[in-house]
Design an enzyme around this catalytic site. Structure first.
Site, PDB file in Angstrom:
ATOM      1  N   TYR A 275       0.723  -1.317  -0.104  1.00  0.00           N
ATOM      2  CA  TYR A 275      -0.152   0.125  -0.160  1.00  0.00           C
ATOM      3  C   TYR A 275       0.919   1.306  -0.007  1.00  0.00           C
ATOM      4  O   TYR A 275       1.807   1.035   0.063  1.00  0.00           O
ATOM      5  CB  TYR A 275      -0.977  -0.062   1.181  1.00  0.00           C
ATOM      6  CG  TYR A 275      -0.310   0.559   2.526  1.00  0.00           C
ATOM      7  CD1 TYR A 275       0.496  -0.585   3.203  1.00  0.00           C
ATOM      8  CD2 TYR A 275      -0.643   1.668   3.137  1.00  0.00           C
ATOM      9  CE1 TYR A 275       1.218  -0.511   4.313  1.00  0.00           C
ATOM     10  CE2 TYR A 275      -0.110   1.880   4.492  1.00  0.00           C
ATOM     11  CZ  TYR A 275       0.806   1.030   4.881  1.00  0.00           C
ATOM     12  OH  TYR A 275       1.450   1.271   6.217  1.00  0.00           O
TER      13      TYR A 275
ATOM     14  N   LYS B  80       6.502  -1.918   2.131  1.00  0.00           N
ATOM     15  CA  LYS B  80       5.161  -1.361   2.659  1.00  0.00           C
ATOM     16  C   LYS B  80       4.028  -2.243   2.579  1.00  0.00           C
ATOM     17  O   LYS B  80       3.118  -1.761   1.678  1.00  0.00           O
ATOM     18  CB  LYS B  80       5.064   0.036   2.142  1.00  0.00           C
ATOM     19  CG  LYS B  80       4.164   0.899   3.002  1.00  0.00           C
ATOM     20  CD  LYS B  80       4.134   2.510   2.556  1.00  0.00           C
ATOM     21  CE  LYS B  80       3.055   3.245   3.133  1.00  0.00           C
ATOM     22  NZ  LYS B  80       3.161   3.464   4.698  1.00  0.00           N
TER      23      LYS B  80
ATOM     24  N   GLU C 139      12.072   2.913  14.008  1.00  0.00           N
ATOM     25  CA  GLU C 139      11.365   3.724  13.599  1.00  0.00           C
ATOM     26  C   GLU C 139      10.200   3.731  14.531  1.00  0.00           C
ATOM     27  O   GLU C 139      10.157   3.115  15.603  1.00  0.00           O
ATOM     28  CB  GLU C 139      11.023   3.738  12.106  1.00  0.00           C
ATOM     29  CG  GLU C 139      10.452   2.096  11.701  1.00  0.00           C
ATOM     30  CD  GLU C 139      10.168   2.014  10.475  1.00  0.00           C
ATOM     31  OE1 GLU C 139       9.923   2.932   9.523  1.00  0.00           O
ATOM     32  OE2 GLU C 139       9.837   0.768   9.928  1.00  0.00           O
TER      33      GLU C 139
ATOM     34  N   LEU D  83      11.128   1.442   7.032  1.00  0.00           N
ATOM     35  CA  LEU D  83      10.598   1.935   5.788  1.00  0.00           C
ATOM     36  C   LEU D  83      11.312   3.302   5.375  1.00  0.00           C
ATOM     37  O   LEU D  83      11.582   4.154   6.285  1.00  0.00           O
ATOM     38  CB  LEU D  83       8.956   2.216   6.310  1.00  0.00           C
ATOM     39  CG  LEU D  83       8.126   2.399   4.865  1.00  0.00           C
ATOM     40  CD1 LEU D  83       8.025   1.386   3.945  1.00  0.00           C
ATOM     41  CD2 LEU D  83       6.852   3.134   5.049  1.00  0.00           C
TER      42      LEU D  83
HETATM   43  N1  PLP Z   1       7.483   3.977   8.979  1.00  0.00           N
HETATM   44  C1  PLP Z   1       6.482   3.082   8.921  1.00  0.00           C
HETATM   45  C2  PLP Z   1       6.467   1.647   9.398  1.00  0.00           C
HETATM   46  C3  PLP Z   1       5.212   3.673   8.390  1.00  0.00           C
HETATM   47  O1  PLP Z   1       4.210   2.957   8.421  1.00  0.00           O
HETATM   48  C4  PLP Z   1       5.205   5.162   7.814  1.00  0.00           C
HETATM   49  C5  PLP Z   1       3.866   5.555   7.353  1.00  0.00           C
HETATM   50  O2  PLP Z   1       2.943   4.970   7.219  1.00  0.00           O
HETATM   51  C6  PLP Z   1       6.511   5.638   7.783  1.00  0.00           C
HETATM   52  C7  PLP Z   1       7.345   5.002   8.311  1.00  0.00           C
HETATM   53  C8  PLP Z   1       6.417   6.963   7.140  1.00  0.00           C
HETATM   54  O3  PLP Z   1       6.725   6.859   5.805  1.00  0.00           O
HETATM   55  P1  PLP Z   1       5.944   8.102   4.899  1.00  0.00           P
HETATM   56  O4  PLP Z   1       6.646   9.532   5.458  1.00  0.00           O
HETATM   57  O5  PLP Z   1       6.336   7.792   3.283  1.00  0.00           O
HETATM   58  O6  PLP Z   1       4.492   8.471   5.360  1.00  0.00           O
END
Ligand code: PLP
Length: 289
Positions: free
Chosen positions: A31, A148, A180, A204
């Site tokens: 997603y 993701k 994270e 991620l």
């Molecule tokens: N890390 C995880 C596990 C996430 O689910 C998300 C966003 O949903 C992020 C980091 C942040 O990513 P982004 O800045 O692309 O929203």
């Protein structure tokens, strides 16, 4: 609300996915959540690249015509749902499709399920103005957190633990270092350096993280992809998270104790201002084309 499902635009309540969808049975899909401002997608190319990496990582093939149409579908959903001004998000999910339940992949040619929807984003500015609380808990996720996927059970459990504790986010810790957040990246200011976990299978590659790091460099802030250890955590001068739905959010309490002076710090505040300005500028320019 109109959503997109497998080639059709339908009312949300009428959008149905069969029980044999591998997303439902196995969490077998990927997603994206893309930010939109004034009806324009922010950093779409980066989201598309991450999506493609995820599809490749899971071995899900999507026709080029489908992939190339995703931005247009997203923009149409923003228009048709009255999201042409202000903050919104587009949710996009692609699963390995509908097939008889087997753990191994279904036959080649099984069409993936493609779903998109657009929603208003309530930007959490009120929380931001005071700073948010977080808890630190063990990171129990699998070895490919760079993908993701919709298989989010550890993240769901972590976030629920945060909510029960009255916190905004759960900060995940593996082998003594911060990886994270449950749905965000974590950045800290320590000895004047903005630090975060390096890219790789443990986190991620957040789009907001990327943009914020670029903005920090442009502002002359020293940055390092060096993880923050648990031992360092209570002594950082600032802690913040980044995510598409939260922008830059200062964390001012960790496990019930204040961090720094317990107020949003100057680095988080200036990075948030710069991030917002970048988003509004980029979306206005793209919208004017
Ligand atoms: N890390 C995880 C596990 C996430 O689910 C998300 C966003 O949903 C992020 C980091 C942040 O990513 P982004 O800045 O692309 O929203």
């Amino acid at each position: 609300m109109t959503v997109y499902l497998n080639g059709s635009y339908v009312e949300r309540a009428a959008a149905k996915v069969p029980v044999d969808d591998r997303g439902f049975l196995f969490g077998d899909g990927v997603y994206e959540v893309t930010r939109a401002y004034d009806g324009v997608l922010f950093e779409w190319e980066r989201h598309l690249r991450r999506l493609e990496r995820g599809l490749e990582g899971l071995g899900i093939s999507v026709a080029a015509s489908v992939r190339d149409g995703l931005a247009e579908i997203s923009e149409r959903l923003l228009r048709e749902n009255g999201l042409e001004s202000g903050d919104a998000t587009v949710y996009l999910q692609i699963t390995r499709g509908v097939a008889q339940r087997t753990h191994y992949f279904p036959p080649p040619g099984t069409p993936p399920t493609v779903f998109l929807s657009a929603s208003r984003l309530a930007v959490p500015d009120e929380i931001r103005s005071k700073g948010a609380a977080a808890i630190a808990i063990p990171d129990i996720r699998w070895g490919r957190c760079d993908l993701k996927t919709v298989n989010l059970l550890p993240n769901v459990l972590a976030k629920q633990q945060a909510v029960v504790a009255g916190a905004f986010e759960a900060i995940l810790v593996r082998d003594g270092t911060v990886t994270e957040g449950a749905s965000s990246n974590v950045l800290a200011v320590k000895d004047g350096v903005l630090r975060t976990h390096p890219l790789g299978p443990r986190i991620l590659a957040g789009i907001t993280r990327d943009v914020v790091f670029e903005l920090a460099r442009e502002a002359g802030i020293s940055v390092a992809e060096t993880p923050v250890t648990v031992a360092e955590l209570s002594g950082v001068s600032e802690l913040m998270i980044t995510a598409t739905t939260a922008d830059v959010m200062p964390i001012v309490r960790l496990d019930g104790r204040p961090l720094g002076d317990g107020r949003p710090g100057p680095v988080a505040t200036s990075l948030h201002t710069a991030f917002r300005a970048r988003m509004e500028r980029q979306c206005a320019r793209a919208g004017a084309r």
